[in-house]
Design an enzyme around this catalytic site. Structure first.
Site, PDB file in Angstrom:
ATOM      1  CG  ASP A   1      -6.189 -11.608 -39.823  1.00  0.00           C
ATOM      2  OD1 ASP A   1      -6.328 -11.396 -38.600  1.00  0.00           O
ATOM      3  OD2 ASP A   1      -6.956 -10.962 -40.615  1.00  0.00           O
TER       4      ASP A   1
HETATM    5  N1  URA Z   1      -6.332  -6.116 -40.608  1.00  0.00           N
HETATM    6  C1  URA Z   1      -6.737  -7.357 -40.723  1.00  0.00           C
HETATM    7  O1  URA Z   1      -7.859  -7.556 -41.442  1.00  0.00           O
HETATM    8  N2  URA Z   1      -6.029  -8.400 -40.651  1.00  0.00           N
HETATM    9  C2  URA Z   1      -4.618  -8.268 -40.019  1.00  0.00           C
HETATM   10  O2  URA Z   1      -3.918  -9.363 -40.072  1.00  0.00           O
HETATM   11  C3  URA Z   1      -4.375  -6.840 -39.827  1.00  0.00           C
HETATM   12  C4  URA Z   1      -5.311  -5.932 -39.788  1.00  0.00           C
END
Ligand code: URA
Length: 246
Positions: free
Chosen positions: A108
């Site tokens: 993310d």
């Molecule tokens: N899980 C998440 O919620 N975000 C990420 O970036 C990776 C795994």
């Protein structure tokens, strides 16, 4: 034109040792090509065709043409190119002349930590293929302090808001702080926003999230925003972990 590459170069690029050392070993008679001992430094080999052995053990051909790096992703970067909001892209952080590298999987925008970038399409495919269950380790700071029941649910599998039930995972508390609790999640699958969604599903939203490991490799020692080339040995470890043939 001469075919192949020099034996000592082949060995050095395959991670056996420095080119100087490999020359010494060749001259000492420790190297065989296609079953014959070779002591001549001018010998050339064809990677993938000729079989090279050092001290009786096969030296796999060097994976020279592919490049894989480990980036410590900072917050505020996307892992998808052509972001519709024009946000900064992790590819801008890894500049290697003549190379176009792509992120392996996604993190993310605000997640930090372990991210591989590669031009080895096979490797990216295998590492992200659900069938291989490559473990990914995350450290998440969640709001509040999850009780044992919440931790057990996270481990056994929780139903997310779209009805998907997560696969068994490993979860443990690392540290309690005034504003929240750091929890380590080891997941064997990679659904979108999975850690955030799992934590939300049990009532403890994520405040911060970083990935610290994937398969056999850890982020350790790499400062945020920096990247490094993986060693030959590390690439081979990833190949093995993802069930790939070299
Ligand atoms: N899980 C998440 O919620 N975000 C990420 O970036 C990776 C795994």
């Amino acid at each position: 034109m001469e075919q192949g590459i020099r034996l000592q170069k082949y060995m050095a690029e395959a991670g056996v040792g420095s080119r100087r050392k490999c020359e010494e070993w060749i001259q000492a008679g420790l190297v065989e090509v296609n079953g014959l001992r070779v002591t001549e430094l001018g010998t050339r080999v064809d990677p993938g065709k000729d079989e090279v052995k050092f001290r009786g053990k096969t030296v796999n051909p060097p994976l020279r043409e592919k490049t894989t790096v480990l980036l410590h992703k900072p917050a505020g970067y996307v892992t998808t190119s052509h972001d519709q909001f024009g946000r900064k892209d992790v590819c801008d952080l890894v500049k290697i002349p003549g190379k176009r590298l792509y992120p392996v999987g996604r993190l993310d925008y605000q997640t930090t930590g372990f991210l591989l970038l590669t031009d080895d399409g096979d490797l990216a495919f295998h590492l992200t293929h659900p069938k291989h269950h490559i473990p990914r380790v995350y450290e998440a700071k969640v709001k509040g302090t999850p009780d044992q029941a919440a931790l057990s649910r996270l481990e056994r599998g929780v139903r997310l808001e779209d009805g998907y039930k997560t696969k068994p995972a490993r979860v443990r508390i690392l540290k309690k702080e005034a504003e929240g609790t750091w929890i380590e999640f080891t997941l064997y699958e990679g659904k979108n926003h999975q850690v955030r969604r799992m934590a939300r599903a049990v009532g403890y939203p994520v405040l911060r999230l970083r990935r610290v490991a994937m398969g056999p490799l850890r982020l350790e020692g790499l400062p945020e925003g920096k990247y490094r080339l993986l060693t030959e040995k590390e690439v081979r470890m990833l190949y093995k972990a993802s069930g790939m043939k070299e």
